[in-house]
Design an enzyme around this catalytic site. Structure first.
Site, PDB file in Angstrom:
ATOM      1  N   SER A 156      40.703  50.882  39.827  1.00 45.98           N
ATOM      2  CA  SER A 156      39.412  50.924  40.688  1.00 45.98           C
ATOM      3  C   SER A 156      38.807  52.137  40.029  1.00 45.98           C
ATOM      4  CB  SER A 156      39.657  51.150  42.021  1.00 45.98           C
ATOM      5  OG  SER A 156      38.377  51.105  42.632  1.00 45.98           O
ATOM      6  N   ASP A 321      39.437  39.502  43.416  1.00 44.73           N
ATOM      7  CA  ASP A 321      38.854  40.665  43.530  1.00 44.73           C
ATOM      8  C   ASP A 321      37.357  40.541  43.544  1.00 44.73           C
ATOM      9  OD1 ASP A 321      37.699  43.371  43.720  1.00 44.73           O
ATOM     10  OD2 ASP A 321      39.241  44.176  41.993  1.00 44.73           O
ATOM     11  N   HIS A 354      40.501  43.335  46.106  1.00 40.92           N
ATOM     12  CA  HIS A 354      40.568  44.673  45.349  1.00 40.92           C
ATOM     13  C   HIS A 354      41.762  45.387  45.468  1.00 40.92           C
ATOM     14  CE1 HIS A 354      38.970  47.645  42.874  1.00 40.92           C
ATOM     15  NE2 HIS A 354      38.948  48.660  43.864  1.00 40.92           N
TER      16      HIS A 354
END
Length: 381
Positions: A156, A321, A354
């Site tokens: 991320s 995601d 995610h």
């Protein structure tokens, strides 16, 4: 007390380092001096060639693996992947995890005392960017005697830092491992961040960021921000699998209290977040996400932005995601290929959304471990 597993790094103690050399920030601000908190696992070899930097995401910290005390109920946030015999094997690598500037987990941030006033910085803490974090991490590496990382890895926002490292310090890392990331945020992602910030900024207890001086905390705004963010971290599939439309207590009460299990879950996540995370830090971190755009300096040409990169790269994405969709990872892969760089790419089938980058998904574990074996071959004793 739960026994510490044998494949854990065990009990760890964070270290704190003060820097007196001013740090000039992308925003034009300057931090005259600052502290970084970090943890290390494993041993640095004699050539200092086996060092791995793990970069954290928005609400993460330097506590990547292990336990701070025998009474800890939970280990570090990437315990699944960092430890003896794990994907990032601390029997073979020296792992460094640094808390980013602006955080609320020990490094200098909005809740830290401002030397000019003696009171918390609050809104006076300067804006920081991914590039600023990389610069501060480079200074930490200098202190630790690490001239070159074997790899910089992150998921991320941490993956964005790995990419920025490869751009800014091409000679100082052998591999960049970019997981569930993107070359920049979409308008939709920026919009989610703005709604979260507005929830905080409009909370009556926020006091323009000086809530420390008022003995308050914008709990309502921070709760809403966390609930909104958490929805974007999960996929529809995992939410349906976990909660469906299950009714809490088995019947509807026809009021505005919790009716569905998913509501209870979101409220629990929000309540556990408030009290351990700082509202000003949340604002700061989401802005750093919004501002990240290496191609902004090359008229939107990502291939040109990545021209300085020399590192070999692993890019991993997850099928469910939707916040940082696989298509965004493929943009990075294409730009690296345009520069004739060695890049490996994989999409992992996962229903977790995610948050998959935090999970011990078997194929994900295998891919990361396999690539880390390749990284190990490039180190020298």
């Amino acid at each position: 007390m739960t026994p510490i597993p044998p494949d854990s790094v065990g009990l760890v103690t964070p270290a704190r380092l003060r820097f007196s050399e001013p740090l000039a920030l992308t925003s034009g601000g300057i931090l005259a001096d600052y502290e970084l908190v970090y943890e290390t696992y494993g041993e640095l070899n004699s050539a200092a060639s086996n060092a791995i930097l793990v970069c954290h995401a928005l609400s993460g910290s330097h506590h990547v693996a292990g336990y701070h005390s025998v009474s800890d109920k939970r280990p570090g946030w990437w315990e699944h992947h960092v430890g003896p015999g794990k994907s990032i094997d601390t029997d073979r690598f020296f792992v460094v995890a640094c808390n980013n500037l602006g955080s609320c987990y020990g490094s200098t941030g909005p809740a830290s005392p401002n030397p000019a006033t003696g009171r918390p910085y609050g809104p006076d803490f300067p804006m920081v960017t991914v590039r600023d974090w990389v610069e501060s991490q480079a200074r930490l590496a200098d202190h630790l005697g690490i001239a070159r990382w074997a790899a910089v890895v992150g998921g991320s926002l941490g993956g964005m830092q790995a990419l920025q490292w490869a751009i800014d310090y091409p000679e100082r890392l052998g591999h960049a491992i970019i997981i569930a990331a993107a070359p920049k945020l979409t308008a939709q992602n920026i919009a989610f961040n703005e709604v979260a910030r507005q929830a905080i900024l409009t909370d009556p207890d926020f006091h323009d960021g000086r809530f420390y001086d008022h003995g308050t905390e914008p709990r309502r705004g921070l709760r809403i921000a966390r609930m909104l963010g958490h929805i974007t971290y999960l996929s529809e599939d995992i939410m349906r699998e976990k909660f469906g439309r299950d009714i809490r207590g088995g019947k509807l009460n026809f009021d505005y209290q919790v009716a569905f299990e998913v509501e209870s879950y979101l409220r629990h996540q929000a309540d556990s977040f408030v009290g351990r995370f700082d509202a000003n830090t949340y604002l700061l971190m989401t802005k750093a996400l919004d501002y990240f755009d290496p191609a902004g300096a090359t008229d939107g040409d990502l291939s040109a932005a990545l021209a300085p990169v020399k590192a070999d790269t692993l890019v991993l994405a997850f099928t469910s995601d939707w916040r940082f969709a696989p298509a965004r990872s493929r943009e990075i892969v294409k730009a690296l290929h345009d520069n004739d760089l060695n890049v490996s790419y994989a999409e992992v089938t996962a229903s977790h959304g995610h948050d998959a980058f935090l999970m011990p998904i078997p194929r994900y574990v295998d891919l990361l471990k396999s690539y880390m074996n390749r990284v190990l071959k490039d180190t020298r004793p």
